[in-house]
Enzyme design. Structure first.
Site, PDB file in Angstrom:
ATOM      1  N   LYS A  96       0.844  -1.205   0.000  1.00  0.00           N
ATOM      2  CA  LYS A  96       0.000   0.000   0.000  1.00  0.00           C
ATOM      3  C   LYS A  96       0.881   1.258   0.000  1.00  0.00           C
ATOM      4  O   LYS A  96       1.869   1.315   0.743  1.00  0.00           O
ATOM      5  CB  LYS A  96      -0.885  -0.015   1.255  1.00  0.00           C
TER       6      LYS A  96
ATOM      7  N   CYS B 165      -2.022  10.300  -5.797  1.00  0.00           N
ATOM      8  CA  CYS B 165      -3.121   9.965  -4.894  1.00  0.00           C
ATOM      9  C   CYS B 165      -4.131  11.109  -4.876  1.00  0.00           C
ATOM     10  O   CYS B 165      -3.805  12.220  -4.473  1.00  0.00           O
ATOM     11  CB  CYS B 165      -2.623   9.704  -3.482  1.00  0.00           C
TER      12      CYS B 165
ATOM     13  N   ASN C 117      -3.195   5.709 -12.491  1.00  0.00           N
ATOM     14  CA  ASN C 117      -3.861   5.659 -11.197  1.00  0.00           C
ATOM     15  C   ASN C 117      -5.357   5.897 -11.446  1.00  0.00           C
ATOM     16  O   ASN C 117      -5.776   6.133 -12.589  1.00  0.00           O
ATOM     17  CB  ASN C 117      -3.281   6.741 -10.281  1.00  0.00           C
TER      18      ASN C 117
ATOM     19  N   GLY D 282      -6.135  -4.150  -9.911  1.00  0.00           N
ATOM     20  CA  GLY D 282      -6.677  -3.500  -8.722  1.00  0.00           C
ATOM     21  C   GLY D 282      -8.088  -3.941  -8.439  1.00  0.00           C
ATOM     22  O   GLY D 282      -8.328  -4.880  -7.667  1.00  0.00           O
TER      23      GLY D 282
HETATM   24  C1  DHB Z   1      -5.210   6.323  -2.392  1.00  0.00           C
HETATM   25  C2  DHB Z   1      -5.767   6.360  -3.642  1.00  0.00           C
HETATM   26  C3  DHB Z   1      -4.946   6.282  -4.738  1.00  0.00           C
HETATM   27  O1  DHB Z   1      -5.435   6.298  -5.997  1.00  0.00           O
HETATM   28  C4  DHB Z   1      -3.586   6.167  -4.566  1.00  0.00           C
HETATM   29  O2  DHB Z   1      -2.778   6.113  -5.624  1.00  0.00           O
HETATM   30  C5  DHB Z   1      -3.041   6.120  -3.326  1.00  0.00           C
HETATM   31  C6  DHB Z   1      -3.868   6.203  -2.238  1.00  0.00           C
HETATM   32  C7  DHB Z   1      -6.036   6.440  -1.184  1.00  0.00           C
HETATM   33  O3  DHB Z   1      -7.016   7.166  -1.191  1.00  0.00           O
HETATM   34  O4  DHB Z   1      -5.670   5.821  -0.159  1.00  0.00           O
END
Ligand code: DHB
Length: 343
Positions: free
Chosen positions: A46, A138, A221, A303
């Site tokens: 993560k 993110c 992403n 994913g």
């Molecule tokens: C999260 C979402 C994402 O798309 C990512 O690349 C990293 C973290 C999140 O919200 O935790």
């Protein structure tokens, strides 16, 4: 007898598949379900911050009942980088699966501090990971300052600051383990955005030479700031950010394929073919994997489908891929990687 199929890729002798960061990889229990899973050549943890975070309030993840898409605004719930580095360290120095770690500091200072931790001489975490992904995309931070991957005016400086520090730390660690660095990118839409990112990477890699090049990109992403509404309750389906969240699943696949293709063709013409592409977005079948590799992906990450189906999805998809390859007479991924035809 038919020649056995070879599905190795540059970063894994056994398979081009990896879990996408955020999926089934936030805790030891989740990561353990990915260890030695048939068909999964690499493991991703993560996206981490320096300190643990609980993330955004729930509900923060939602799956469309038809299985077409997911929306999330998790807000980087994670156990802190040391937790993931300890996880790999506890596995020992070598593993059958390639070990990726993802960092997503909310500031440059936090990313630099995470590099210090990676090269901490006492814990020597750097011996236990193979690939470092810097997440520039993110989308779910409440009050965040925008995605570094969209701040193209500053991206070159951002990379240089981070990767020059990486190189210094690597040099002083006298590490024999060469960690490759890559970037998790948001989806781009305009050709001039692809051109600018490729130009930034070209300048970066030629300035830093063998010292601290970008070795891979991971695209895409989630598509930032979508919204799903429940007509019955007259509210969004997720709570954080007033319902805005990142979209994944099969509806994002055309955007993902386009991003892989746009980077692949530009890397070739810019003399950057050494940068590998990990394709991501809406992959749920062997045919999807085939299409991503045809577009130019070296590897692909899974994913939403992993969340929907569980770790059995990897072997199933590879079986489907093998069937397609056999029908077409391909014996290895390089037979068709990047070979998308023009009409
Ligand atoms: C999260 C979402 C994402 O798309 C990512 O690349 C990293 C973290 C999140 O919200 O935790």
């Amino acid at each position: 007898m038919a020649e056995p199929l070879d599905i190795h890729c540059k970063y894994s002798p056994s398979s081009p598949l990896i879990n996408a960061s955020g999926c089934q990889c936030a805790t030891k229990t989740m990561l353990d379900t990915l260890l030695d899973v048939p068909g999964l050549g690499s493991i991703m943890t993560k996206s981490a911050t320096l300190d643990p975070r609980s993330g955004n309030p729930e509900p923060r993840y939602w799956e469309d009942p038809s299985g077409q898409f997911t929306i999330n605004a998790m807000g980087l719930p994670n156990c802190g980088l040391a937790y993931y580095l300890d996880y790999y360290k506890n596995q020992g120095e070598t593993r059958g699966q390639t070990r990726f770690t993802s960092i997503a500091g909310l500031t440059m200072a936090e990313n630099l501090a995470m590099l210090d931790l990676l090269f901490d001489p006492v814990s020597s975490y750097y011996k236990y990971i193979d690939m470092l992904e810097i997440n520039l995309s993110c989308p779910n931070i409440v009050g965040g300052h925008g995605l570094a991957g969209y701040d193209l005016a500053n991206l070159g400086q951002y990379l240089y600051t981070l990767l020059a520090k990486f190189y210094d730390l690597e040099q002083s660690s006298s590490s024999s383990n060469k960690i490759r660095i890559g970037l998790k990118l948001p989806p781009y839409y305009e050709f001039n955005q692809f051109d600018r990112v490729v130009n930034i990477l070209k300048i970066h890699n030629s300035l830093t030479g063998m010292a601290s090049p970008v070795s891979f990109i991971h695209t895409i992403n989630s598509i930032p700031n979508g919204m799903v509404i429940d007509a019955e309750t007259e509210s969004p389906v997720i709570k954080p950010k007033d319902g805005f969240g990142g979209l994944g699943g099969s509806i994002v696949k055309p955007v993902a394929l386009a991003n892989v293709r746009a980077f692949y063709t530009r890397f070739k013409s810019a003399g950057l073919a050494e940068i590998s592409i990990i394709g991501s977005g809406g992959i749920s079948s062997g045919q999807d994997i085939f299409e991503f590799i045809l577009s130019g992906a070296e590897m692909v990450s899974i994913g939403s489908q992993l969340m929907l189906e569980g770790p059995g999805c990897f072997a199933r998809m590879l079986d489907e891929l093998s069937e397609i390859m056999k029908k077409k007479g391909y014996t290895k991924l390089d037979d068709f990687r990047g070979q998308l035809r023009q009409l």
